[in-house]
Design an enzyme around this catalytic site. Structure first.
Site, PDB file in Angstrom:
ATOM      1  N   LYS A   1      35.527  44.745  41.887  1.00 32.64           N
ATOM      2  CA  LYS A   1      36.787  45.503  41.936  1.00 32.64           C
ATOM      3  C   LYS A   1      36.536  46.859  42.591  1.00 32.64           C
ATOM      4  O   LYS A   1      35.455  47.437  42.417  1.00 32.64           O
ATOM      5  CB  LYS A   1      37.291  45.665  40.498  1.00 32.64           C
TER       6      LYS A   1
ATOM      7  N   SER B   1      45.215  44.951  35.953  1.00 33.85           N
ATOM      8  CA  SER B   1      45.013  45.597  37.228  1.00 33.85           C
ATOM      9  C   SER B   1      43.950  44.920  38.101  1.00 33.85           C
ATOM     10  O   SER B   1      43.908  45.159  39.306  1.00 33.85           O
ATOM     11  CB  SER B   1      44.609  47.057  37.012  1.00 33.85           C
TER      12      SER B   1
ATOM     13  N   SER C   1      43.200  44.366  31.630  1.00 33.94           N
ATOM     14  CA  SER C   1      43.127  44.217  33.088  1.00 33.94           C
ATOM     15  C   SER C   1      42.140  43.178  33.601  1.00 33.94           C
ATOM     16  O   SER C   1      42.120  42.905  34.800  1.00 33.94           O
ATOM     17  CB  SER C   1      42.804  45.561  33.736  1.00 33.94           C
TER      18      SER C   1
END
Lengths: 104, 486
Positions: B78, B153, B177
């Site tokens: 990420k 997210s 997330s």
């Protein structure tokens, strides 16, 4: 009582942000400041649900760690040596200093 | 060797060890898959092709090494993880041109274990969001239905794993997330105990909630990644020295000996019809396999959205104070004085949702409101932690849905941030408590959208979660491959 515009704009200032720009027209419906204020007030208003929780004598929990870690030895580390790398990220610099506009 | 990208991490590791193919071939296959799927999926913010191919060649040259169990295996991370020499934006304009001068401990450990980082994945700006729609840079689409969000997210991470760009991804979970995008895209995701994994070098959001963890297509792969990244770190005082387990070799649990608590407050939510049907079937499949299910209660759960958004926003407002236009990141031009430089830099380069949470955090920490909001939320946090501990008495784990609705169409909640916050209710308790959890697929709705379940465990019982999931994934329906994307 919901937060009013003055209170919300004070928060915007404390947060080091700018409020949205007000359009010149006097149509209230399109006022982005009013929209921000009402949305923020609605969120804060929801948070009042916590008043229904019984917390008399409850110790606040600021960390979820169940086993606090012992502090590490207070020994200086000399392996940083990254001043140039770090300064290299500065949007503006003067020599080995970060550059900022005047303060007063 | 044309479709090496379909292999799981464990399968690819075995293939490399048996010299069936090389890391160069495997990594090239992953990069080709990224190239083929990105125009539709949009999972990645940066594809590190040249660098990855170089690392793959080096891995082939070095040969097998028991100390490097991930040698030559492509993964994505990420874009909140600092990777030296590569862009690290956290999905924000304010970090658009930032190049970290240090590396996140978890990324360094993945690479020391031999993993090849092929891409950095898209996310909501500063990991604040549940749909990845708040990324400043691009739209990530759900690989199973391109008209819908991937969750967030870590939406890019889940989309990269489900579209077979890489077998595993590293994400972060502050309020769900990792687990929520895993559930909405149809893969597995593990949120470790707070403190199991170092937070050093991760762009901070809520420091008492943030935790990094893997997403993958099997529980065995989650274990391989966790095993490489977990453990204490001299650079993060919250990374615990609690003994580690052999996560890479979790043995599937005996389902007949498993007792799972069902938190009534989560199972009585207002579910989408297709999700409810899948959840009912999943419970039947589990009881049919011998799992004992018993109702438990988390009476203070209804406060979790308020507790989380107050405390995480307070921590975010503090953490994001560092973005001031002076030391790194975006700087507004032409400001005659310092305060307006701060205000304009932050306002111009941070998105609306991030500014909203900074404002909320600033408000709850401000004089006159601190006790009523911040301190009160921290007190209720303890009540929820006590509920959680009690609910686990007599159970091995808790079992809950991950989301009451499946992946939603883009823009469905654009005008209503509070409603989106409330959708997080099922994932927040773990972050509030700091306990570990694992999301795994439970099949598809009649419309073909994934539904997820999550196991929630005791602090530091990641091994137990992996063992239980290893048995459950054999019983629960697999979501299967997504529709053709390439």
């Amino acid at each position: 009582m919901p937060l009013d515009e003055k209170a919300v704009l004070a928060v915007v200032g404390l947060a080091r942000l700018e409020p949205p720009e007000r359009p010149e027209s006097d149509s209230a419906a399109a006022d982005p400041v009013a929209a921000m204020v009402s949305e923020f007030a609605k969120i804060v208003d929801y948070m009042a649900i916590l008043n229904e929780a019984e917390t008399e004598g409850v110790e606040p929990m600021y960390s979820p760690m169940i086993e606090p870690q012992p502090p590490r030895p207070d020994e200086p580390r000399r392996d940083a040596g990254k001043a140039d790398d770090i300064l290299g990220q500065a949007p503006e610099r003067v020599g080995r200093y970060f550059s900022v506009p005047r303060i007063f | 060797m044309s479709e090496l990208f379909r292999l799981t991490l464990a399968e690819a590791a075995a293939g490399l060890a048996a010299k069936k193919f090389t890391s160069v071939e495997l990594t090239a296959s992953s990069l080709a898959r990224i190239k083929a799927t990105e125009p539709r999926v949009g999972a990645c913010l940066a594809v590190l092709e040249e660098r990855a191919m170089g690392e793959a060649a080096a891995a082939d040259k070095s040969g097998p090494d028991p100390a490097r169990p991930l040698r030559g295996l492509p993964v994505t991370v990420k874009d909140v993880f600092c990777l030296k020499g590569a862009p690290t934006t956290a999905g924000s304009r304010i970090l658009e041109n930032y190049r970290p001068v240090f590396e996140a401990t978890v990324v360094a450990r993945l690479r020391e274990a031999g993993a090849v980082v092929v891409a950095k994945t898209n996310c909501d700006e500063f990991a604040m969001g549940s749909s990845t729609e708040f990324s400043a840079f691009k739209t990530t689409r759900n690989p199973r239905d391109l008209s819908r969000v991937p969750g967030g997210s870590s939406g890019g991470a889940a989309a990269s794993v489900v579209s077979l760009q890489a077998a595993a991804a590293l994400g972060t979970d502050t309020g769900g997330s990792i687990r929520q995008p895993a559930a909405l895209c149809g893969c597995l995701g593990l949120k470790p105990t707070y403190g199991r994994v170092s937070r050093y070098g991760i762009v901070a959001y809520g420091s008492s909630f943030d935790q990094a963890g893997p997403l993958a297509r099997s529980s065995a792969d989650l274990g391989l990644i966790l095993s490489a990244v977990a453990g204490p770190d001299g650079l993060d005082s919250t990374a615990s020295d609690h003994p580690l387990d052999d996560y890479a070799n979790a043995v599937p649990a005996d389902l007949k000996k498993l007792t799972l608590g069902l938190p009534e407050e989560l199972w009585s939510a207002d579910f989408d019809g297709g999700v409810a049907r899948r959840l009912d079937e999943a419970r039947k499949l589990l009881t049919g396999a011998g799992v004992r299910l018993r109702p438990v209660s988390l009476p203070n759960l209804r406060f979790s959205v308020a507790v989380y958004y107050i405390l995480a926003a307070a921590e975010a407002s503090t953490n994001l104070a560092r973005y001031d236009g002076v030391r790194y990141g975006y700087r507004a031009g032409g400001d005659p004085e310092l305060l307006s430089l701060y205000r304009n830099s932050r306002t111009q380069a941070m998105g609306e949702e991030v500014r909203r949470r900074i404002m909320l955090g600033t408000f709850v920490l401000s004089s006159g409101y601190y006790d009523a909001y911040f301190r009160k939320a921290a007190q209720v946090r303890r009540l929820i932690a006590e509920d959680y501990r009690r609910a686990l008495e007599g159970c091995d784990f808790l079992l809950a849905p991950v989301s009451s609705i499946p992946a939603w169409p883009f823009g469905a909640f654009a005008a209503d941030p509070l409603t989106v916050y409330q959708l997080d209710m099922m994932t927040l308790p773990l972050n509030i408590v700091g306990a570990p959890g694992l999301a795994l697929p439970a099949g598809l709705t009649p419309g073909g959208l994934p539904v997820g379940l999550q196991l929630m465990g005791r602090h530091f019982d990641e091994l137990g979660l992996l063992s239980a999931a290893g048995a459950m994934e054999r019983v629960l329906p697999s979501p299967g491959d997504p529709p053709a994307l390439g």
